[in-house]
Structure formats: structure tokens, C-alpha cells
Write a protein that holds these residues in place. Structure first.
Motif, PDB file in Angstrom:
ATOM      1  N   GLN A  15       0.827  -1.206   0.000  1.00 39.06           N
ATOM      2  CA  GLN A  15       0.000   0.000   0.000  1.00 39.06           C
ATOM      3  C   GLN A  15       0.859   1.254   0.000  1.00 39.06           C
ATOM      4  O   GLN A  15       1.790   1.394   0.787  1.00 39.06           O
ATOM      5  CB  GLN A  15      -0.929   0.014   1.224  1.00 39.06           C
ATOM      6  N   THR A  16       0.544   2.176  -0.903  1.00 41.17           N
ATOM      7  CA  THR A  16       1.294   3.424  -1.027  1.00 41.17           C
ATOM      8  C   THR A  16       0.462   4.648  -0.677  1.00 41.17           C
ATOM      9  O   THR A  16       1.003   5.732  -0.474  1.00 41.17           O
ATOM     10  CB  THR A  16       1.816   3.585  -2.464  1.00 41.17           C
ATOM     11  N   ALA A  17      -0.849   4.505  -0.641  1.00 34.99           N
ATOM     12  CA  ALA A  17      -1.743   5.601  -0.283  1.00 34.99           C
ATOM     13  C   ALA A  17      -3.062   4.980   0.165  1.00 34.99           C
ATOM     14  O   ALA A  17      -3.283   3.775   0.015  1.00 34.99           O
ATOM     15  CB  ALA A  17      -1.980   6.541  -1.470  1.00 34.99           C
ATOM     16  N   GLU A  18      -3.944   5.802   0.714  1.00 36.08           N
ATOM     17  CA  GLU A  18      -5.211   5.267   1.204  1.00 36.08           C
ATOM     18  C   GLU A  18      -5.985   4.552   0.111  1.00 36.08           C
ATOM     19  O   GLU A  18      -6.633   3.537   0.362  1.00 36.08           O
ATOM     20  CB  GLU A  18      -6.067   6.396   1.783  1.00 36.08           C
ATOM     21  N   ASP A  19      -5.900   5.072  -1.099  1.00 30.98           N
ATOM     22  CA  ASP A  19      -6.680   4.513  -2.199  1.00 30.98           C
ATOM     23  C   ASP A  19      -5.817   3.846  -3.255  1.00 30.98           C
ATOM     24  O   ASP A  19      -6.267   3.598  -4.364  1.00 30.98           O
ATOM     25  CB  ASP A  19      -7.526   5.607  -2.847  1.00 30.98           C
ATOM     26  N   GLN A  20      -4.562   3.518  -2.931  1.00 30.43           N
ATOM     27  CA  GLN A  20      -3.694   2.915  -3.940  1.00 30.43           C
ATOM     28  C   GLN A  20      -2.699   1.952  -3.313  1.00 30.43           C
ATOM     29  O   GLN A  20      -2.109   2.232  -2.276  1.00 30.43           O
ATOM     30  CB  GLN A  20      -2.936   3.987  -4.720  1.00 30.43           C
ATOM     31  N   ALA A  21      -2.530   0.813  -3.973  1.00 33.33           N
ATOM     32  CA  ALA A  21      -1.514  -0.155  -3.601  1.00 33.33           C
ATOM     33  C   ALA A  21      -0.876  -0.702  -4.863  1.00 33.33           C
ATOM     34  O   ALA A  21      -1.510  -0.765  -5.925  1.00 33.33           O
ATOM     35  CB  ALA A  21      -2.115  -1.289  -2.773  1.00 33.33           C
ATOM     36  N   VAL A  22       0.386  -1.090  -4.754  1.00 34.62           N
ATOM     37  CA  VAL A  22       1.128  -1.670  -5.864  1.00 34.62           C
ATOM     38  C   VAL A  22       1.006  -3.192  -5.795  1.00 34.62           C
ATOM     39  O   VAL A  22       1.214  -3.793  -4.734  1.00 34.62           O
ATOM     40  CB  VAL A  22       2.603  -1.258  -5.813  1.00 34.62           C
ATOM     41  N   VAL A  23       0.662  -3.803  -6.908  1.00 32.23           N
ATOM     42  CA  VAL A  23       0.617  -5.264  -7.034  1.00 32.23           C
ATOM     43  C   VAL A  23       1.858  -5.687  -7.804  1.00 32.23           C
ATOM     44  O   VAL A  23       2.147  -5.151  -8.881  1.00 32.23           O
ATOM     45  CB  VAL A  23      -0.645  -5.727  -7.783  1.00 32.23           C
ATOM     46  N   SER A  24       2.612  -6.652  -7.254  1.00 31.19           N
ATOM     47  CA  SER A  24       3.871  -7.056  -7.886  1.00 31.19           C
ATOM     48  C   SER A  24       3.943  -8.573  -7.987  1.00 31.19           C
ATOM     49  O   SER A  24       3.648  -9.290  -7.025  1.00 31.19           O
ATOM     50  CB  SER A  24       5.060  -6.540  -7.062  1.00 31.19           C
ATOM     51  N   THR A  25       4.317  -9.057  -9.169  1.00 31.16           N
ATOM     52  CA  THR A  25       4.400 -10.504  -9.373  1.00 31.16           C
ATOM     53  C   THR A  25       5.485 -10.836 -10.396  1.00 31.16           C
ATOM     54  O   THR A  25       5.875  -9.973 -11.198  1.00 31.16           O
ATOM     55  CB  THR A  25       3.043 -11.074  -9.838  1.00 31.16           C
ATOM     56  N   LEU A  26       5.961 -12.060 -10.358  1.00 27.24           N
ATOM     57  CA  LEU A  26       6.986 -12.542 -11.289  1.00 27.24           C
ATOM     58  C   LEU A  26       6.639 -13.967 -11.681  1.00 27.24           C
ATOM     59  O   LEU A  26       6.343 -14.798 -10.829  1.00 27.24           O
ATOM     60  CB  LEU A  26       8.368 -12.512 -10.619  1.00 27.24           C
ATOM     61  N   ASP A  27       6.663 -14.239 -12.982  1.00 29.15           N
ATOM     62  CA  ASP A  27       6.354 -15.589 -13.454  1.00 29.15           C
ATOM     63  C   ASP A  27       7.112 -15.861 -14.744  1.00 29.15           C
ATOM     64  O   ASP A  27       7.132 -15.018 -15.647  1.00 29.15           O
ATOM     65  CB  ASP A  27       4.848 -15.744 -13.701  1.00 29.15           C
ATOM     66  N   PHE A  28       7.756 -17.027 -14.823  1.00 29.34           N
ATOM     67  CA  PHE A  28       8.446 -17.431 -16.054  1.00 29.34           C
ATOM     68  C   PHE A  28       8.538 -18.945 -16.091  1.00 29.34           C
ATOM     69  O   PHE A  28       8.404 -19.613 -15.067  1.00 29.34           O
ATOM     70  CB  PHE A  28       9.842 -16.805 -16.138  1.00 29.34           C
ATOM     71  N   PHE A  29       8.743 -19.492 -17.284  1.00 23.79           N
ATOM     72  CA  PHE A  29       8.901 -20.937 -17.431  1.00 23.79           C
ATOM     73  C   PHE A  29       9.505 -21.244 -18.791  1.00 23.79           C
ATOM     74  O   PHE A  29       9.703 -20.360 -19.633  1.00 23.79           O
ATOM     75  CB  PHE A  29       7.582 -21.692 -17.238  1.00 23.79           C
ATOM     76  N   SER A  30       9.791 -22.518 -19.023  1.00 25.28           N
ATOM     77  CA  SER A  30      10.313 -22.976 -20.311  1.00 25.28           C
ATOM     78  C   SER A  30       9.155 -23.304 -21.249  1.00 25.28           C
ATOM     79  O   SER A  30       8.004 -23.412 -20.818  1.00 25.28           O
ATOM     80  CB  SER A  30      11.223 -24.194 -20.113  1.00 25.28           C
ATOM     81  N   PRO A  31       9.436 -23.474 -22.547  1.00 20.81           N
ATOM     82  CA  PRO A  31       8.359 -23.610 -23.532  1.00 20.81           C
ATOM     83  C   PRO A  31       7.535 -24.879 -23.398  1.00 20.81           C
ATOM     84  O   PRO A  31       8.015 -25.918 -22.949  1.00 20.81           O
ATOM     85  CB  PRO A  31       9.107 -23.611 -24.871  1.00 20.81           C
ATOM     86  N   MET A  32       6.283 -24.780 -23.842  1.00 23.81           N
ATOM     87  CA  MET A  32       5.384 -25.925 -23.942  1.00 23.81           C
ATOM     88  C   MET A  32       4.795 -26.024 -25.333  1.00 23.81           C
ATOM     89  O   MET A  32       3.995 -26.923 -25.609  1.00 23.81           O
ATOM     90  CB  MET A  32       4.284 -25.838 -22.875  1.00 23.81           C
TER      91      MET A  32
END
Length: 341
Positions: A52-69
Motif C-alpha cells: 500500500q502506497t496511499a489510502e486509495d492505492q496499492a502496488v501489485v507485484s508478481t513474477l512468473d516465467f517458465f520454459s516452452p510448452m
């Protein structure tokens, strides 16, 4: 297209995920942040981190990777990017920026790398986010994904384990991706089924979550490498049971046929070993069991919505995602966290 792109990979997609139980003891040993602004960290098992960075705002953070299918590098890039973006959507957020995460073998043509990146960029652009750079290294197998940043109003943040008793469950994409891709790789697949699976994986979950603000969404998660049952267990938590109507589950064409022929995946068997004793399966045919355990790459959303809103939400989602179905309901905790009808 040369087969070296896919044949060099020992595993691919979300089926390559390390089992949560194999990581849990190590994660518990890590220091947990006491920062009250960290609304969601790794201790909760949710789909993304939220700060959360402000009363009405938060940062969503994610990381995803993989090899080919899949064999086509461009298509692989689109699927990997759609999969990475999905975690932001599952939290009720909007993706604003992404960074490439890339591993690539020196022996493969660099044109393939360019195609992977182009596919990922196309999906980031479709999401309305900015592609802002990234990091790349040489590796024995190609791997690709995104680190994604999103925004959400913390008062409208959606968790994966907060359903309410009486809710209706909606699943937005058909199951069976892992099994269909395994059949294709074994050269016993069906071309139309493979194309249906690819189209599903390329589909952004953005279009479903765009409809969320008008409805009472109590919980949501995207169905990925742990399969429908394991992600369902996370949603049920300790206080609820998910009652799933197996006859209503959307299933990709030919997936059940392949499963009935015992064409199963290593990822699906890991999922069965991890959670099979937590779900009563005696009344479920073997092939359908495999569909329930099947690892989904860039799978759909499992949504827990107030019952009075369910029909309207489903109709809104089906405008863009016609395979979406009502698949069950949420009750107070019964003997098992998931009941299969």
C-alpha cells in the motif's frame, strides 16, 4: 520451425512449478516483513504481493516465467506473458508495467529470441501496460516470463482465500491444457484440440476482471500449475468447503479422452501426491480425476461471487469468455475442504 526449440526442454509451462509443500519449510525460515504497508507477502500464499502506497492505492507485484510448452517461439512468448499478467488480475488489479525475464541458449538462432520477446510485447500491449525493459542470461534451456507491476485500490483488493458461505463459484476457462500439450508433444495429439488449448492459454484474464467492479467478488484465484483442486484448497482455507459440480466443469476438447487413455503428466501426478488425500475421489472416474489435477498454464479464474450476482456476472464474462461456467458453491466447512459431485 526447427524442433530444437521445444525438444531441448525437459519440462514446460506451469507444470514445471516446484510443489508448494517442497518450498514451505524454507519459506517459513525466511524473515517475514513487519511493515504494515505490505498487505500481501509470501506468508499468505496469495497470487501476488501487494504494498500500500496511499489510502486509495496499492502496488501489485508478481513474477512468473517458465520454459516452452509449444513449438512456436512467438506463441510461447504470448502464453508466458498472459500467464504472468494473470496474477495481477486475480488480485483485482490493473497491470501498468512489465519487465522481461529471459533465459536463452547460445546454440539456438537469435531470431527465436526475438520472436519470444515480440510475442510477450504483444500481450503486454494488449493488457494496456508498458514494457519497460528486463534482464536476460544464457542458459541451457529457453525460459521466458515477466515481472509485472499493477495497481489496485486496497479497499477493493481481492484475496484467494476469502470466500463467503453461500457464494457461487465461476470458472472462466476450460481445463485440460497440460494433458493436451502432453499428447501433442508425444505425437499422439489432435491438431484442433492443441489449437484450442493454445488459444485458451493466450487469452488474457483481463476481460473477465474488467467486469468485477459491478459485482460482489469475495475471492478469486487463477488456476495454474497446481491444478483446479490445489488452487481450490487454497480458496477454501480452514473455514469453508468448495462444492464442485464436475458435470458443469468446462473441459477442452479431447482432454478427457486423452486422460481416459492414461496420457497423464508428471505435474498432474505431483499434484495428486500432494493433495489427493484431502479430497474424496472415490466417486470420480480416473480420467476426470486427472483433469482436476492437471497443471494449467495460463489457466482461467476461479471466482467466488455473491449468489445474487452470479448469473449477471457470468453473462457479462461470457460476452468475451463464452466457455465460462458456474461450477459450484461455497459452504461452511464440512468434512473435506472440497466436495465433488
Amino acid at each position: 520451425m526447427t524442433e530444437d526449440f521445444l525438444s531441448s526442454c525437459t519440462s514446460g509451462g506451469c507444470g514445471a512449478k516446484i510443489a508448494a509443500s517442497d518450498l514451505s519449510s524454507y519459506l517459513r525460515a525466511l524473515p517475514h516483513s513487519q511493515d504494515p504497508s505490505l498487505l500481501v507477502g509470501f506468508s499468505s500464499g496469495d497470487d501476488a504481493a501487494v504494498y500500500q502506497t496511499a489510502e486509495d492505492q496499492a502496488v501489485v507485484s508478481t513474477l512468473d516465467f517458465f520454459s516452452p510448452m509449444v513449438e512456436d517461439p512467438y506463441v510461447f512468448g504470448t502464453i508466458a506473458a498472459a500467464n504472468a499478467l494473470s496474477d495481477v488480475y486475480a488480485m483485482g488489479g490493473k497491470a501498468i508495467m512489465a519487465l522481461n525475464v529471459t533465459c536463452f541458449p547460445e546454440r539456438l538462432p537469435k531470431e527465436m529470441l526475438g520472436q519470444i520477446l515480440a510475442g510477450g510485447a504483444a500481450k503486454v500491449q494488449e493488457a494496456g501496460a508498458a514494457l519497460a525493459g528486463g534482464h536476460s542470461i544464457y542458459d541451457h534451456e529457453p525460459k521466458y516470463g515477466l515481472a509485472v507491476t499493477g495497481l489496485v485500490d486496497p479497499r477493493k483488493l481481492i484475496h484467494n482465500d476469502t470466500p463467503e458461505t453461500g457464494d457461487t463459484l465461476i470458472l472462466t476457462k476450460a481445463l485440460g491444457v497440460g494433458i493436451i500439450l502432453a499428447a501433442d508433444r508425444a505425437k499422439v495429439g489432435d491438431a484442433a484440440a492443441t489449437q484450442a488449448a493454445i488459444a485458451s492459454m493466450q487469452r488474457l484474464n483481463k476481460y473477465a476482471t474488467d467486469k468485477f467492479p459491478a459485482y460482489q467478488i469475495h475471492a478469486c484465484t487463477d488456476i495454474t500449475g497446481f491444478g483446479l483442486l490445489a488452487h481450490g484448497l487454497e480458496m477454501a482455507g480452514t473455514d469453508h468447503t468448495l462444492v464442485l459440480d464436475t458435470e458443469e466443469l468446462p473441459i477442452l476438447p479431447k482432454a478427457l479422452d486423452f486422460a481416459n487413455d492414461y496420457l497423464v503428466t508428471a505435474g498432474g501426478q505431483r499434484n495428486r501426491e500432494q493433495i489427493g488425500d484431502k479430497v474424496a475421489l472415490s466417486n470420480v472416474p480416473f480420467g476426470l480425476q486427472e483433469i482436476l489435477f492437471d497443471p494449467q498454464t495460463s489457466g482461467g479464474l476461479l471466482i467466488s461471487v455473491a449468489t445474487e450476482d452470479a448469473a449477471d456476472l457470468l453473462a457479462a464474462i461470457q460476452v468475451d469468455d463464452p466457455v465460462a461456467r458456474i461450477v459450484g458453491l461455497v459452504t461452511d466447512r464440512e468434512e473435506n475442504p472440497i466436495t465433488l459431485l
